[in-house]
Design an enzyme around this catalytic site. Structure first.
Site, PDB file in Angstrom:
ATOM      1  N   HIS A 166      -5.108  -9.461  -1.297  1.00  0.00           N
ATOM      2  CA  HIS A 166      -5.141  -9.840   0.115  1.00  0.00           C
ATOM      3  C   HIS A 166      -6.257 -10.852   0.365  1.00  0.00           C
ATOM      4  CE1 HIS A 166      -3.575  -5.725  -0.218  1.00  0.00           C
ATOM      5  NE2 HIS A 166      -2.817  -6.018   0.823  1.00  0.00           N
ATOM      6  N   SER A 213       0.816  -1.224   0.000  1.00  0.00           N
ATOM      7  CA  SER A 213       0.000   0.000   0.000  1.00  0.00           C
ATOM      8  C   SER A 213       0.844   1.266   0.000  1.00  0.00           C
ATOM      9  CB  SER A 213      -0.880   0.072   1.254  1.00  0.00           C
ATOM     10  OG  SER A 213      -1.664  -1.057   1.375  1.00  0.00           O
ATOM     11  N   HIS A 250      -7.611   4.332   6.745  1.00  0.00           N
ATOM     12  CA  HIS A 250      -6.821   3.983   5.563  1.00  0.00           C
ATOM     13  C   HIS A 250      -6.140   5.230   5.007  1.00  0.00           C
ATOM     14  CE1 HIS A 250      -5.529   1.571   2.206  1.00  0.00           C
ATOM     15  NE2 HIS A 250      -6.112   2.388   1.338  1.00  0.00           N
ATOM     16  N   MET A 261      -2.034  -7.079   7.393  1.00  0.00           N
ATOM     17  CA  MET A 261      -3.012  -7.984   6.777  1.00  0.00           C
ATOM     18  C   MET A 261      -2.471  -8.667   5.514  1.00  0.00           C
ATOM     19  SD  MET A 261      -6.246  -5.382   7.021  1.00  0.00           S
ATOM     20  CE  MET A 261      -6.515  -4.362   8.488  1.00  0.00           C
ATOM     21  N   SER A 262      -1.151  -8.736   5.395  1.00  0.00           N
ATOM     22  CA  SER A 262      -0.590  -9.333   4.171  1.00  0.00           C
ATOM     23  C   SER A 262       0.647 -10.164   4.514  1.00  0.00           C
ATOM     24  CB  SER A 262      -0.216  -8.209   3.191  1.00  0.00           C
ATOM     25  OG  SER A 262       0.827  -7.414   3.710  1.00  0.00           O
ATOM     26  N   ALA A 266       2.510  -2.164   4.584  1.00  0.00           N
ATOM     27  CA  ALA A 266       2.166  -1.153   5.575  1.00  0.00           C
ATOM     28  C   ALA A 266       1.729  -1.912   6.816  1.00  0.00           C
ATOM     29  CB  ALA A 266       1.021  -0.298   5.055  1.00  0.00           C
ATOM     30  N   TYR A 287      -8.341 -10.586   2.720  1.00  0.00           N
ATOM     31  CA  TYR A 287      -9.559  -9.847   3.095  1.00  0.00           C
ATOM     32  C   TYR A 287     -10.380  -9.389   1.891  1.00  0.00           C
ATOM     33  CZ  TYR A 287      -6.907  -5.502   2.249  1.00  0.00           C
ATOM     34  OH  TYR A 287      -6.154  -4.521   1.690  1.00  0.00           O
ATOM     35  N   GLU A 288      -9.786  -9.422   0.707  1.00  0.00           N
ATOM     36  CA  GLU A 288     -10.545  -9.082  -0.495  1.00  0.00           C
ATOM     37  C   GLU A 288     -11.417 -10.255  -0.931  1.00  0.00           C
ATOM     38  OE1 GLU A 288      -8.189  -6.593  -3.501  1.00  0.00           O
ATOM     39  OE2 GLU A 288      -6.617  -7.454  -2.253  1.00  0.00           O
ATOM     40  N   HIS A 329      -3.414   0.295  -4.905  1.00  0.00           N
ATOM     41  CA  HIS A 329      -2.705  -0.799  -5.570  1.00  0.00           C
ATOM     42  C   HIS A 329      -2.983  -0.721  -7.067  1.00  0.00           C
ATOM     43  CE1 HIS A 329      -1.444  -3.164  -2.028  1.00  0.00           C
ATOM     44  NE2 HIS A 329      -2.473  -2.561  -1.461  1.00  0.00           N
ATOM     45  N   ASN A 356       1.065   3.686  10.956  1.00  0.00           N
ATOM     46  CA  ASN A 356       0.263   4.193  12.086  1.00  0.00           C
ATOM     47  C   ASN A 356       0.645   3.390  13.317  1.00  0.00           C
ATOM     48  OD1 ASN A 356      -1.341   2.058  10.369  1.00  0.00           O
ATOM     49  ND2 ASN A 356      -2.056   1.827  12.490  1.00  0.00           N
TER      50      ASN A 356
END
Ligand code: HPA
Length: 279
Positions: free
Chosen positions: A84, A31, A248, A212-213, A114, A86-87, A62, A236
């Protein structure tokens, strides 16, 4: 059952028909970090939509193409954008690009992402070399029948993040005056950010970063024997550390702010990795 080995082979062949470049090092740009691929010279761009069976990313930030070109004198294949779990993609789809890299003769991969910072010695914008991971995604790309052409049934994960690559990354960070950080990455499914209680739990089990990756990609890379370097950008501080909500937009803003530094670090690391894969 689909033959992912044959699919990965076909995808690799399509990519290799578009360019005479035969990189041994690949980059997966997370990201907000995709800009590095724009700086490659003599580049060939292959949209994911042109590559058979290649998953296309839906996440904001992306781009969705593979760029093959030179970073200085080092030929690389860079993924501008990844997919990902989550997609809604399966672990096999998420790791398909890594398997394509394997079929392209890639020997080392640099994964970037990230992440939220859990370790209080990090600050927003810090670059952290991943030392190890904790897989909390509830998924593993190697579930199902094992294809021995990729690798063994039960791959060892002890030295997943190559020690010498971590050292190179820390050395080069030092040379560039970037604070040297190393940490353990907890990979979660997402897409909701964590609760403060979850972050406290992750801290207690030894995580320094959360994202998350990356985890599934590392497992697939190790399965096929590709060496791994992974670097997180702390976009963050993780939930509950600061008294403010996560967004985000903040992740993207921080990525944007540190991207020049991140790119310099990658540029400094690549010749040394290139030396290693040639040996
Ligand atoms: N949590 C999970 N994934 C992330 C975060 C976070 O705080 N920041 C960037 N990716």
């Amino acid at each position: 059952m689909t033959d992912s080995f044959a699919l990965a082979d076909a995808a690799a062949q399509l990519i290799q028909k578009r360019t005479t470049l035969r990189p041994q090092i690949a980059l997966v740009l997370g990201s907000g970090l995709g800009g590095f691929a724009d700086s490659l010279t003599g580049a060939t761009r292959v949209p994911y939509s042109d590559i058979p069976a290649f998953p296309r990313s839906t996440a904001i930030g992306h781009a969705g193409q593979m760029v093959l070109g030179h970073a200085g004198s080092v030929p690389v294949a860079a993924m501008q954008g990844r997919v990902h779990l989550y997609e809604g993609y399966s672990p096999q789809e998420v790791t398909f690009p890594i398997r394509v890299f394997g079929r392209m003769g890639i020997r080392a991969v640099i994964l970037t992402n990230a992440a939220g910072g859990i370790n209080l010695s990090y600050s927003q914008g810090a670059l952290v070399v991943i030392r190890d991971h904790i897989n909390l995604q509830g998924a593993n790309p190697l579930v199902g029948p094992n294809d021995d052409r990729f690798g063994v049934r039960f791959p060892d994960m002890t030295h997943s993040y190559a020690k010498e690559y971590r050292q190179i990354a820390r050395d080069e960070a030092g040379n560039l005056g970037i604070p040297k950080h190393e940490g353990v990455y907890a990979g979660l499914l997402g897409p909701s950010y964590e609760t403060p209680a979850e972050i406290e739990y992750l801290r207690r089990i030894g995580a320094d970063l959360v994202g998350m990756s990356t985890v599934a990609e590392v497992i697939a890379a190790r399965h096929i024997g590709i060496k791994v370097l992974a670097i997180s950008c702390v976009t963050n501080m993780a939930a509950g550390i600061l008294d403010q909500p996560l967004s985000h937009a903040e992740v993207m803003e921080t990525g944007e702010r540190v991207k020049t530094t991140f790119e310099s670090l990658l540029r400094a690391i690549l010749p040394r990795l290139s030396q290693d894969v040639k040996e």
